[in-house]
Every structure is written in structure tokens, then in C-alpha cells.
Write a protein that holds these residues in place. Structure first.
Motif, PDB file in Angstrom:
ATOM      1  N   HIS A 130      13.134 -25.923  90.349  1.00  0.00           N
ATOM      2  CA  HIS A 130      13.834 -26.306  89.088  1.00  0.00           C
ATOM      3  C   HIS A 130      14.188 -27.792  89.004  1.00  0.00           C
ATOM      4  CE1 HIS A 130      13.586 -21.870  87.635  1.00  0.00           C
ATOM      5  NE2 HIS A 130      13.819 -21.709  88.948  1.00  0.00           N
ATOM      6  N   TYR A 185      18.976 -24.077  83.027  1.00  0.00           N
ATOM      7  CA  TYR A 185      18.593 -24.314  81.553  1.00  0.00           C
ATOM      8  C   TYR A 185      19.747 -24.856  80.963  1.00  0.00           C
ATOM      9  CZ  TYR A 185      14.401 -22.105  83.264  1.00  0.00           C
ATOM     10  OH  TYR A 185      13.191 -21.810  83.886  1.00  0.00           O
ATOM     11  N   GLU A 190       4.324 -15.941  81.137  1.00  0.00           N
ATOM     12  CA  GLU A 190       5.813 -16.286  81.883  1.00  0.00           C
ATOM     13  C   GLU A 190       6.513 -17.063  80.979  1.00  0.00           C
ATOM     14  OE1 GLU A 190       7.942 -18.032  86.002  1.00  0.00           O
ATOM     15  OE2 GLU A 190       5.513 -18.174  85.449  1.00  0.00           O
ATOM     16  N   ASN A 191       7.905 -16.808  80.439  1.00  0.00           N
ATOM     17  CA  ASN A 191       8.783 -17.524  79.839  1.00  0.00           C
ATOM     18  C   ASN A 191       8.322 -17.478  78.460  1.00  0.00           C
ATOM     19  OD1 ASN A 191      10.536 -17.972  82.001  1.00  0.00           O
ATOM     20  ND2 ASN A 191       9.520 -20.023  82.578  1.00  0.00           N
ATOM     21  N   TYR A 192       7.369 -16.826  78.074  1.00  0.00           N
ATOM     22  CA  TYR A 192       6.980 -16.896  76.627  1.00  0.00           C
ATOM     23  C   TYR A 192       8.204 -16.419  75.604  1.00  0.00           C
ATOM     24  CZ  TYR A 192       4.635 -15.221  72.199  1.00  0.00           C
ATOM     25  OH  TYR A 192       4.453 -15.454  70.876  1.00  0.00           O
ATOM     26  N   GLY A 248      11.052 -17.353  75.948  1.00  0.00           N
ATOM     27  CA  GLY A 248      11.994 -18.535  75.742  1.00  0.00           C
ATOM     28  C   GLY A 248      11.791 -19.450  74.572  1.00  0.00           C
ATOM     29  N   LYS A 306      14.744 -19.000  71.761  1.00  0.00           N
ATOM     30  CA  LYS A 306      15.854 -19.615  71.931  1.00  0.00           C
ATOM     31  C   LYS A 306      16.343 -20.599  70.906  1.00  0.00           C
ATOM     32  CE  LYS A 306      15.427 -21.356  76.149  1.00  0.00           C
ATOM     33  NZ  LYS A 306      15.729 -21.697  77.394  1.00  0.00           N
ATOM     34  N   ARG A 337       4.032 -24.009  77.080  1.00  0.00           N
ATOM     35  CA  ARG A 337       4.472 -25.146  77.904  1.00  0.00           C
ATOM     36  C   ARG A 337       5.005 -26.159  76.907  1.00  0.00           C
ATOM     37  NH1 ARG A 337       0.040 -23.950  81.115  1.00  0.00           N
ATOM     38  NH2 ARG A 337      -1.081 -25.815  80.234  1.00  0.00           N
ATOM     39  N   LEU A 378       8.449 -24.927  75.296  1.00  0.00           N
ATOM     40  CA  LEU A 378       9.605 -25.087  76.156  1.00  0.00           C
ATOM     41  C   LEU A 378       9.941 -26.365  76.486  1.00  0.00           C
ATOM     42  CD1 LEU A 378       8.523 -22.152  78.562  1.00  0.00           C
ATOM     43  CD2 LEU A 378      10.326 -22.012  76.590  1.00  0.00           C
TER      44      LEU A 378
END
Length: 497
Positions: free
Chosen positions: A278, A295, A429-431, A433, A436, A465, A468
Motif C-alpha cells: 500500500h 486510505y 476489485e475496489n469498484y 470505492g 466515497k 483505476r 480511485l
């Protein structure tokens, strides 16, 4: 400690004194810097102070002597220069712009330096108005002083950065020499990330952490044991030791740290390989406990207020300017087939809240159920007027209403139909997100060509991508950049159908 042997560690030569040549693990040589890295930041700060101070009376003299041909009290302008220099260097020091690594890569902070200088000048203007002395200073002088100092502050950084980068590249004089204790995945990942950085970092070697001195080493990976590390540190060949033993017991770590703590170097503990993956994380404290923030909260601090003001001010202005065009489009759609002008569809917004997005109707259908077929090139459902509107993104104009209602933002991740949203959240993955922040009329993904049909998962993954990355790096300037690029994307559309 078994460190009395004078034999140098594998790959390490005799340590050099200040300014003397030193052998590197790779077999080359370099010269050590004559001063500590932090001193160069102090030098840049001193230069900034002198330049900002001197620029004030200099600009006043040029203006009064050559523009209006009048006498001038330079002492008054010198006092203003000292105040400005004190404020500018103090705020730049506070925010880390005199740190060695920041000076080494000045391009990353140009906008931030200029914005902080502007903040100082605004503070001086407020001070002058409060004490009713603003009439003593020329507005032309103020602008000239501000512009001159902005250029000087930026130029100083680029010149200092160029000098330091040349020294680092040619002889490694300023490289921060790191020794890693431990041969494992965490150590390997740390070394990889350290070498990939633009900062001046040199990995001296990887050393075995066996306290008993056993020779269970991997010759191709490990450069020595703790005794060799101690010899190198005492000889001055190491600046920092990073302990990469994430699985070690508390007793083992205590013994290891105790043995290394007597060496004249800085000692740090490397996190796990998972933490190192990370790379956007940053160290922080919650109470008295250190943590790694993976994050940050989106739009923290003033961010939320600034973005709301941006949406209300720019969104309101754009809505008023677009009203005549929207009226003409509405009339054309109504005359075409007599159908509804607007198309409303449920979509997910901030924190997965559901709202109805507004668009000009461009198709003969108005799908809003569990199965929605995306528009594709040559789609027979698209009307003639709709094809033109979609090509130039004019069908999105009614979303200014969503912005003024607070459901959307001018800039943000594009919202998708509920059916598509649920499907993508399961496979990408992380879709989720993306939710937010508020969804936007335009976004970082769209100005980078990610628009139109997303029939393949790879296309949506690329869009996610970008979305984010936008959330993690948001700033008011970033929004203005995206809005500017959107104009170009609308005039020269790609992937629009």
C-alpha cells in the motif's frame, strides 16, 4: 558484541572521512557530502528569505524611479519585504518544502510553493487594510513583488534541485545509505520501493539477522552478518538501519534492537510486505499509537467545503449560460417524435445513496430496470438528434440540475445504472470505492479516454483505476484541470456513441 574484527563486510570498503572517496557495495566509488543533508534545506531557506526581502525595495525603486519618476521611502518597502519573507519561509518550512528530498524533486511542489506565497501576500494585504496603511503601497508594486518572488522561489528550487541531482547522479554524495537487516519478502519489497524512489537512497546491503552468528546465509542475497553490519556502521559507511523482521517474536526483536542500538546510526523497523504494497499509505498517530493510514478520508479538512462551493458557483454559472442551448435542444427533441424531453434513471451516488439522474432523451427506449443494454456503435435505438447529442455530450447538460440539487458534482466518478453497478461491484476489485465521493458530470477517467460502452471488464477496470486515483489525489486545481480537459474532449470526442 563480536565486532572487533577489522575485516570489512562483504561488498563494503574502508569508510571515508568527510569529502573522501568511499567504496560502494557495487564496487564503484563516491564522495561523501561535506555537510549533513538537512543543512542544504537551511541554505535554500536563507536564499529564499534574502530574495523575497530584497525584491520588495527593488520592485519599489524600479517602479518609482522609472515608471512614475517619484521619490520613494525604501525603508517602508524593506519592512514589508521582511514580513513577507518571514511568513513565506515559515510556512514553507512548516510544510516540509525545505526537506532534502523535497528540494531534490522540485517539480512536485511548484504549485504548492506558489499557492503558499499567495496566501502570505493575501495575509499581508489583510494586515495592511486592518491597520489602514494599504494606501502607502502601490498596487503595481504589490503585483510586481508577488510575481517576482513567485518566479524566484520556483527558480531557487529548480536550481538547487538540479545541483543536488547532479551530485547524487555523479558521485552519490548525498545518497542516504540504508542497510537492511533480514532476508525475506518484506526486506526485498522495501529495497525495491526504496530504489524506485526519486529520492537519493542507496541500499548498502542486506544483512543476516541471526543473533547467534550462524552462517545460514543466502550468498546471492545477503551481504554479511550482524558483526559485519556493526563494522560498517562504526566505519561510517551506513546512515540508517532498517530491521525487516515482521514475523520475529517480541523477545527476538528486543534482543536485536538492543544489539543495534549502540551503533551511531538511525534505526527503523520495516512494516510487513502487505503494508509495503500500500504505497499510498502514510504514517500517523491515533492517540499515542502509531498507525499506517492506508486510505485517507476523501475531501478531508476544507476539501468538502471547497468542492461544494465549486459546484454551486461554477455549476450555477454554467446552468445559466447553458439555459438557451438546453431550451433549443428540448424543442428539437419534442419536434422530432413528440416524446419526453428528459430521461431519468436511478443511479448510485455518494455512499451508495440512490438518486435520479437527468439526461436529454437520445433513444427510443427508457430502460431503468434489472436489465439494461448499453448503447453501442450503430445502435438502432438512438435517434438522429440523439446521435448528435451523444457525440458531443450535450445530452449530459441536464445533470447540472443534479449538481445544483447536491446529488452530483461537476467532477467525479461517472455514475452507472443500478443493474450495471451491482454487476461490476461483484467482479471488479475496489469498484465500490468510487462511491466515497459524489458522482460527476465529467471525471479523470473520461478525459483520459475511458468513456462510452464498457462491454469488457478490462475497460471498466481501467475506468475504476482513474476514478480511485482522482479520489486519492483530489484538489481544487485537479478539478479545474479536468474541467479544462473536458472542453477539449467534448470538441474532439472519442468513443462517444
Amino acid at each position: 558484541m563480536a565486532d572487533s574484527d577489522a575485516t570489512p563486510a562483504p561488498g563494503l570498503g574502508r569508510a571515508a572521512g568527510a569529502g573522501e572517496a568511499e567504496t560502494t557495495p557495487e564496487g564503484g566509488s563516491r564522495r561523501r557530502a561535506p555537510f549533513a543533508r538537512s543543512i542544504y534545506g537551511d541554505i535554500v531557506q536563507f536564499i529564499d528569505f534574502i530574495l523575497v526581502t530584497a525584491a520588495a525595495p527593488a520592485a519599489a525603486y524600479v517602479y518609482h524611479a522609472f515608471v512614475i519618476a517619484a521619490d520613494v521611502d525604501l525603508q517602508r518597502y524593506l519592512a514589508a519585504g521582511i514580513l513577507g519573507a518571514t511568513g513565506a519561509t515559515a510556512i514553507l518550512r512548516r510544510d516540509g518544502f525545505y526537506e532534502f528530498d523535497q528540494i531534490l524533486s522540485p517539480a512536485l511542489g511548484v504549485r504548492a510553493v506558489v499557492s503558499r506565497w499567495a496566501l502570505v501576500v493575501l495575509g499581508l494585504i489583510a494586515f495592511a487594510f486592518s491597520f489602514k496603511i494599504s494606501e502607502s503601497f502601490s498596487r503595481f508594486w504589490l503585483f510586481a513583488w508577488f510575481a517576482t518572488c513567485a518566479v524566484a522561489l520556483v527558480t531557487t528550487r529548480f536550481v538547487a534541485g538540479a545541483v543536488l541531482r547532479r551530485a547524487v547522479k555523479e558521485d552519490g554524495a548525498f545518497a542516504r545509505r540504508i542497510a537492511i537487516v533480514g532476508s525475506n519478502d518484506a526486506a526485498q519489497k522495501f529495497a525495491e520501493l526504496a530504489r524506485a524512489s526519486e529520492q537519493a537512497v542507496s541500499i548498502v546491503g542486506v544483512f543476516e539477522s541471526d543473533l547467534a552468528g550462524a552462517s545460514a546465509r543466502k550468498a546471492a542475497v545477503v551481504d554479511g552478518d550482524l558483526a559485519a553490519l556493526a563494522r560498517a556502521a562504526r566505519a561510517g559507511a551506513i546512515d540508517d538501519i532498517v530491521i525487516a523482521e515482521p514475523d520475529a517474536s517480541a523477545e527476538r526483536m528486543d534482543a536485536l534492537v538492543q544489539r543495534l542500538s549502540v551503533l551511531p546510526v538511525s534505526i527503523a523497523i520495516c512494516p510487513t510486505a502487505y503494508w509495503l504494497n500500500h504505497t499510498g499509505g502514510e504514517l500517523a498517530r491515533i492517540g499515542g499509537a502509531p498507525v499506517l493510514n492506508l486510505y485517507r478520508r476523501p475531501l478531508e479538512g476544507w476539501g468538502g467545503l471547497l468542492k461544494s462551493l465549486e459546484d454551486m458557483a461554477l455549476g450555477g454559472a454554467l446552468f445559466v449560460l447553458a439555459l438557451p442551448l438546453m431550451a433549443a435542444i428540448a424543442a428539437a427533441i419534442k419536434l422530432q417524435d413528440g416524446g419526453p424531453v428528459l430521461f431519468a434513471q436511478k443511479r448510485h451516488g455518494f455512499n451508495h445513496s440512490v438518486f435520479r439522474i437527468y439526461k436529454f432523451r437520445t433513444m427510443t427506449v427508457a430502460e431503468d430496470g434489472d436489465r439494461i443494454v448499453q448503447a453501442h456503435p450503430g445502435d438502432p435505438r438512438i435517434t438522429p438528434i440523439g446521435r448528435f447529442l451523444r457525440r458531443y455530450s450535450l445530452d449530459e447538460l441536464p445533470q447540472l440540475i443534479n449538481v445544483l440539487k447536491g446529488e452530483m458534482s461537476l467532477v467525479g466518478p461517472r455514475p452507472h445504472a443500478l443493474a450495471h453497478n451491482h454487476a461490476y461491484a461483484q467482479i471488479i476489485e475496489n469498484y465500490s470505492g468510487r462511491h466515497k465521493v459524489k458522482p460527476g458530470i465529467t471525471g479523470w477517467a473520461q478525459v483520459n479516454g475511458c468513456r462510452g460502452e464498457t462491454s469488457e471488464n478490462e475497460l471498466m477496470e481501467a475506468r475504476v483505476r482513474y476514478d480511485l486515483a482522482y479520489i486519492d489525489n483530489w484538489s481544487l486545481w485537479f478539478d479545474l484541470k479536468i474541467l479544462s480537459l473536458t472542453v477539449f474532449a467534448v470538441l474532439f470526442p472519442k468513443n462517444a456513441h
